[in-house]
Design a protein around this motif. Structure first.
Motif, PDB file in Angstrom:
ATOM      1  N   LEU A 152       0.802  -1.222   0.000  1.00  0.00           N
ATOM      2  CA  LEU A 152       0.000   0.000   0.000  1.00  0.00           C
ATOM      3  C   LEU A 152       0.835   1.272   0.000  1.00  0.00           C
ATOM      4  N   GLY A 153       2.044   1.221   0.550  1.00  0.00           N
ATOM      5  CA  GLY A 153       2.961   2.342   0.440  1.00  0.00           C
ATOM      6  C   GLY A 153       2.949   3.325   1.574  1.00  0.00           C
ATOM      7  N   SER A 154       1.775   3.770   2.004  1.00  0.00           N
ATOM      8  CA  SER A 154       1.678   4.771   3.067  1.00  0.00           C
ATOM      9  C   SER A 154       0.336   4.633   3.771  1.00  0.00           C
ATOM     10  N   PRO A 155       0.225   5.135   5.007  1.00  0.00           N
ATOM     11  CA  PRO A 155      -1.070   5.076   5.696  1.00  0.00           C
ATOM     12  C   PRO A 155      -2.161   5.823   4.939  1.00  0.00           C
ATOM     13  N   GLY A 156      -1.800   6.954   4.304  1.00  0.00           N
ATOM     14  CA  GLY A 156      -2.782   7.686   3.515  1.00  0.00           C
ATOM     15  C   GLY A 156      -3.295   6.867   2.352  1.00  0.00           C
ATOM     16  N   ASN A 157      -2.375   6.210   1.643  1.00  0.00           N
ATOM     17  CA  ASN A 157      -2.784   5.333   0.551  1.00  0.00           C
ATOM     18  C   ASN A 157      -3.655   4.188   1.067  1.00  0.00           C
ATOM     19  N   ALA A 158      -3.269   3.617   2.194  1.00  0.00           N
ATOM     20  CA  ALA A 158      -4.043   2.518   2.764  1.00  0.00           C
ATOM     21  C   ALA A 158      -5.483   2.944   3.025  1.00  0.00           C
TER      22      ALA A 158
END
Length: 272
Positions: A82-88
């Protein structure tokens, strides 16, 4: 037959969509590949270029997926790195909208949060996977470490593996494919992929080769998704995916390559 696949992308090597998309297409399945990262190579190399994509960009790409009617057309939705919490968070929002919009959509969640006793994702991603993505999933493909982490249970044998899978299954609608498993009764020199569905275990063992290229889990997940998109039953889909990944690993070993060899070797490159 369409799979929406949301995960990482690299220029060199085969991880994330750079492993899964070609394999799915080779199985005759169309792929809508949405990147969460754009990197030069796997992070375990000495140098790394590129970056995790901005949350606004990922959200915009997913909006485009919806605008083109791909959610209605898709048979399977896959999420991986997912890459980042924001992306998640925006991907979890998309999953929820997609599952509401297309009741027939199969959601396959590959956790991609760690391996070998180490978590390698940013703080906040594990919570989204555990609390939002897994409860929405029809199928999940954790490795043995991820299954232990997400279930909170150590795994040593079939009984403890079944118990861990039951935790992830929640109300019973999520099947589990545990990868890279070595249990107390696993034969020496073997590694297992184990499907836990409807309270029953199906075990698929292959020889453990002395190589470990990146992206084998991404490849396996993509192949399972492709077979499910074609309407195959879950046990057959897993069996075929395991067989293909092992064939790729043998090919990779024969080539002496650090990266998976997804395509057959030219005759001149094959070892005698």
């Amino acid at each position: 037959m369409l799979v929406i696949s949301i995960q990482s992308q690299v220029v060199h090597g085969h991880v994330g969509n750079s492993a899964a998309a070609y394999a799915m297409q080779a199985e005759g399945v169309n792929v809508a590949a949405v990147p969460t990262t754009l990197l030069s190579n796997h992070p375990r190399y000495p140098s790394l270029r590129g970056r995790v994509l901005e949350t606004e960009l990922v959200a915009d790409l997913l909006k485009g997926v919806e605008e083109r009617g791909l959610v209605d057309e898709a048979a399977v939705l896959v999420t991986g790195y997912l890459g980042s919490p924001g992306n998640a968070a925006v991907i979890a929002d998309f999953v929820e909208r997609a599952r509401t919009r297309n009741a027939k959509l199969i959601y396959l969640c590959d956790p991609v949060i760690g391996d070998d006793g180490r978590v390698y994702v940013a703080d906040g991603i594990l919570d989204v996977v555990r609390n939002r993505l897994l409860p929405a999933a029809n199928l999940t493909t954790p490795n043995q470490f991820e299954l232990e982490l997400l279930s909170g249970a150590a795994i040593a044998d079939t009984e403890s593996l079944s118990a861990a899978c039951a935790v992830l299954a929640g109300a019973g609608r999520t099947d589990v494919v545990a990868t890279g498993c070595t249990l107390a009764d696993t034969a020496a020199g073997q590694v297992e992929t184990i499907l836990c569905a409807d309270g029953r275990l199906s075990r698929f063992a292959t020889p453990r080769l002395p190589i470990r290229p990146y992206g084998t889990g991404d490849l396996l997940t993509g192949l399972i998704a492709a077979h499910l998109a074609k309407g195959e039953a879950i046990e057959l889909a897993v069996r075929r995916a395991v067989d293909t990944v092992f064939a790729v690993l043998v090919r990779t070993q024969d080539a002496g390559s650090a990266e998976m060899r997804l395509m057959p070797l030219p005759t001149a490159e094959r070892k005698p």
